[in-house]
Write an enzyme that holds these catalytic residues in place. Structure first.
Site, PDB file in Angstrom:
ATOM      1  N   ASN A 155      25.626  44.165  59.224  1.00  7.06           N
ATOM      2  CA  ASN A 155      25.170  42.814  59.448  1.00  7.06           C
ATOM      3  C   ASN A 155      24.708  42.093  58.210  1.00  7.06           C
ATOM      4  OD1 ASN A 155      23.006  44.658  59.682  1.00  7.06           O
ATOM      5  ND2 ASN A 155      22.047  42.806  61.099  1.00  7.06           N
ATOM      6  N   GLY A 231      20.164  50.673  62.495  1.00  9.90           N
ATOM      7  CA  GLY A 231      21.658  50.756  63.240  1.00  9.90           C
ATOM      8  C   GLY A 231      21.348  50.823  64.756  1.00  9.90           C
ATOM      9  N   SER A 232      22.403  51.235  65.394  1.00 18.67           N
ATOM     10  CA  SER A 232      21.861  51.450  66.909  1.00 18.67           C
ATOM     11  C   SER A 232      21.289  52.332  67.510  1.00 18.67           C
ATOM     12  CB  SER A 232      23.643  51.295  67.529  1.00 18.67           C
ATOM     13  OG  SER A 232      23.979  52.794  67.425  1.00 18.67           O
ATOM     14  N   THR A 235      23.425  55.727  67.852  1.00 22.21           N
ATOM     15  CA  THR A 235      23.222  56.542  66.508  1.00 22.21           C
ATOM     16  C   THR A 235      22.209  57.240  66.209  1.00 22.21           C
ATOM     17  OG1 THR A 235      25.204  55.017  65.829  1.00 22.21           O
ATOM     18  CG2 THR A 235      24.195  56.415  64.163  1.00 22.21           C
ATOM     19  N   GLU A 253      15.238  52.148  62.178  1.00 25.36           N
ATOM     20  CA  GLU A 253      15.102  50.734  62.585  1.00 25.36           C
ATOM     21  C   GLU A 253      16.356  50.280  63.438  1.00 25.36           C
ATOM     22  OE1 GLU A 253      15.411  47.125  63.490  1.00 25.36           O
ATOM     23  OE2 GLU A 253      16.280  46.927  61.631  1.00 25.36           O
ATOM     24  N   CYS A 287      19.364  41.942  63.894  1.00 30.42           N
ATOM     25  CA  CYS A 287      18.696  42.538  65.170  1.00 30.42           C
ATOM     26  C   CYS A 287      17.391  41.803  65.513  1.00 30.42           C
ATOM     27  CB  CYS A 287      18.145  43.974  64.574  1.00 30.42           C
ATOM     28  SG  CYS A 287      17.086  43.803  62.898  1.00 30.42           S
ATOM     29  N   GLU A 468       8.570  49.787  58.008  1.00 32.78           N
ATOM     30  CA  GLU A 468       8.961  49.552  56.740  1.00 32.78           C
ATOM     31  C   GLU A 468       8.058  48.409  55.867  1.00 32.78           C
ATOM     32  OE1 GLU A 468      13.809  50.596  56.822  1.00 32.78           O
ATOM     33  OE2 GLU A 468      13.082  48.747  57.855  1.00 32.78           O
TER      34      GLU A 468
END
Length: 487
Positions: A155, A231-232, A235, A253, A287, A468
């Site tokens: 994204n 990501g998701s 995953t 994240e 996100c 982060e």
């Protein structure tokens, strides 16, 4: 630039050299639906070579002073900034986002990521305590971990890739990074600048490919000591399973189902344009985007009328058109997934006030096969609906009414995610109260996406593990040691 039948063909970047791959994946231009790029379909062999290069480069790179590493990061930032327009054009074409968003958000932030960590690495301090009665002094030291595996999403491709690479190498680690196979071009372009910036061979290695092949090989490699993934949630669960036997350090994240809470004393002249942006910026493919809007009942009708009217003004079309507000979604499959959420909402009895299935979308001839969708606003949807519970990751937002502060906090928290939230009110006491009780890693009040990179970024619950930012990234990408000196 390798060309095959007018297609751009990317190569992995390992040990300072571009290396061809035995097999490739087609990459599509989301705004046209055409294949325009071929991306390496890397696996264990390519990951092994990259990890070997990173491991070999680690002793020399980790021994450099923070100042030396800082100077190299700043040089790389300068080189990317010099080519900002080329990077922006590539990011827009590869991801489908508007050229305006790429020019003003993605690439400038990628540049700033390097500059920020080039600066912050110079200013960290360690701890020291004294036990006078024991004649001892204790202090801590920090050292880079080793080879870092970095997996970034589609994204915000260069934006989020550099958000990982910059702190990792600033701290003295070497990296093997895997961008999304759907948006790999700007990572490949950055590789061309590494040697000129002074990055030694093997410090930054980029392996292109899919999650199940390249990503899993990276996660499972015993010499990759930590994994930073964006990501998701699904995953991430797989990453946790595969990294568990090696006890790897993880920073995850993940997704969000972010609420905006609009109280009846909110300044709608600020709230509505900002909430439109928080709902539909980058096609809703961030996100941090707002996908649940809770509006206090006294102003619900007024808010809804104005919000829908402004959403209808958003222009969707060719991403290279600077007057366009929204470009194309990332893929045909993702477009269908987002559309299906709207269909499910309709089937549940919700009202679609604008956008998908309600308004017609007119596209230029060259974009007829692209993956476009209008900003879509859904009302009268139940909290238990999948549209209120699951991450849609597209230009769809749900608007519902609430009565009391207590009620809206409970409803806002009633999802598995906890990444971000926005609160709109002119009552200072209220925004503090509500912010404290929301289960979100980030809470914005009367604004959205205002970030200080010094401060922690990350989510609660299924939105991630770890944080982060200047201090948090430093701690993640270094090992701490306590040393005791008896005198």
């Amino acid at each position: 630039m390798a060309q095959s039948k007018a297609l751009l063909v990317l190569e992995n970047f390992i040990a300072g050299k571009f290396v061809p791959c035995s097999s490739y994946i087609d990459s599509y231009n989301p705004s046209t639906g055409d294949v325009y790029c071929r991306v390496p379909d890397s696996g264990k062999e390519e990951v092994e070579a990259a990890v070997k290069a990173a491991k070999a480069a680690f002793p020399v790179w980790s021994s450099k002073s923070p100042l030396e590493r800082s100077q190299i990061l700043n040089k790389l930032a300068d080189l990317i900034e010099h080519d900002l327009e080329a990077f922006a054009q590539a990011e827009s074409k590869d991801q489908g986002k508007t050229i305006t968003f790429a020019r003003t958000v993605d690439i400038p932030r990628a540049v700033y990521n390097f500059r920020f960590f080039a600066s912050s690495i110079l200013h960290h301090t360690t701890e020291c305590t004294e036990m006078a009665t024991m004649g001892c002094v204790h202090y801590t030291s920090r050292a880079p971990v080793g080879v870092a595996g970095l997996i970034s999403p589609w994204n915000l491709p260069l934006y989020l890739l550099t958000w990982k690479i910059a702190p990792a190498i600033a701290c003295g680690n070497t990296v093997v990074a895997k961008p999304s196979e759907m948006t790999s071009v700007t990572a490949w372009m950055m590789c061309k600048l590494l040697e000129k910036a002074g990055v030694p061979h093997g410090v930054v290695n980029i392996v292109f490919g899919t999650g199940p092949k390249a990503g899993e090989a990276l996660v499972c490699h015993p010499d990759v000591l930590l994994i930073s993934f964006t990501g998701s949630t699904m995953t991430a669960q797989r990453i946790m399973e595969k990294s568990a036997p090696h006890c790897k350090r993880l920073s995850l994240e993940l997704g969000g189902k972010n609420p905006a809470i609009v109280f009846d004393d909110a300044d709608l002249s600020q709230c509505i344009p900002t909430t439109l942006r928080s709902s539909f910026a980058n096609q809703g493919e961030i996100c941090l985007c707002t996908s649940r809007i809770f509006v206090q009942r006294g102003i619900y009708s007024e808010f809804l009328k104005k919000f829908v009217a402004e959403a209808k003004k958003w222009k969707v079309g060719n991403p290279s058109d600077p007057t366009v507000n929204m470009g194309a979604l990332i893929s045909k499959e993702h477009l269908e997934k987002v559309r299906n959420y709207v269909k499910k909402a309709q089937a549940e009895g919700a009202r679609i006030l604008c956008g998908e299935g309600v308004d017609s979308l007119t596209l230029p001839p060259g974009n007829q096969k692209g993956y476009f969708m209008l900003p879509t606003v859904i009302a009268e949807v139940k909290d238990e609906s999948c549209c209120m519970q699951e991450e849609i990751f597209g230009p769809v937002t749900c608007v519902v009414a609430f009565d009391t502060e207590e009620e809206v906090i409970e409803r806002a928290n009633n999802v598995k995610y906890g990444l971000a939230a926005t609160v709109w009110s002119s009552n200072v006491g209220r925004v503090h109260r509500v912010a404290q009780r929301l289960q979100s890693g980030l809470v914005w009040t009367n604004c959205w996406l205002v970030r200080d990179l010094n401060l922690p970024f990350g989510g609660m619950k299924a939105s991630g593990i770890g944080r982060e930012g200047a201090k948090d990234s430093y701690e993640f990408f270094t090992e701490v040691k306590t040393i005791t000196i008896k005198h």
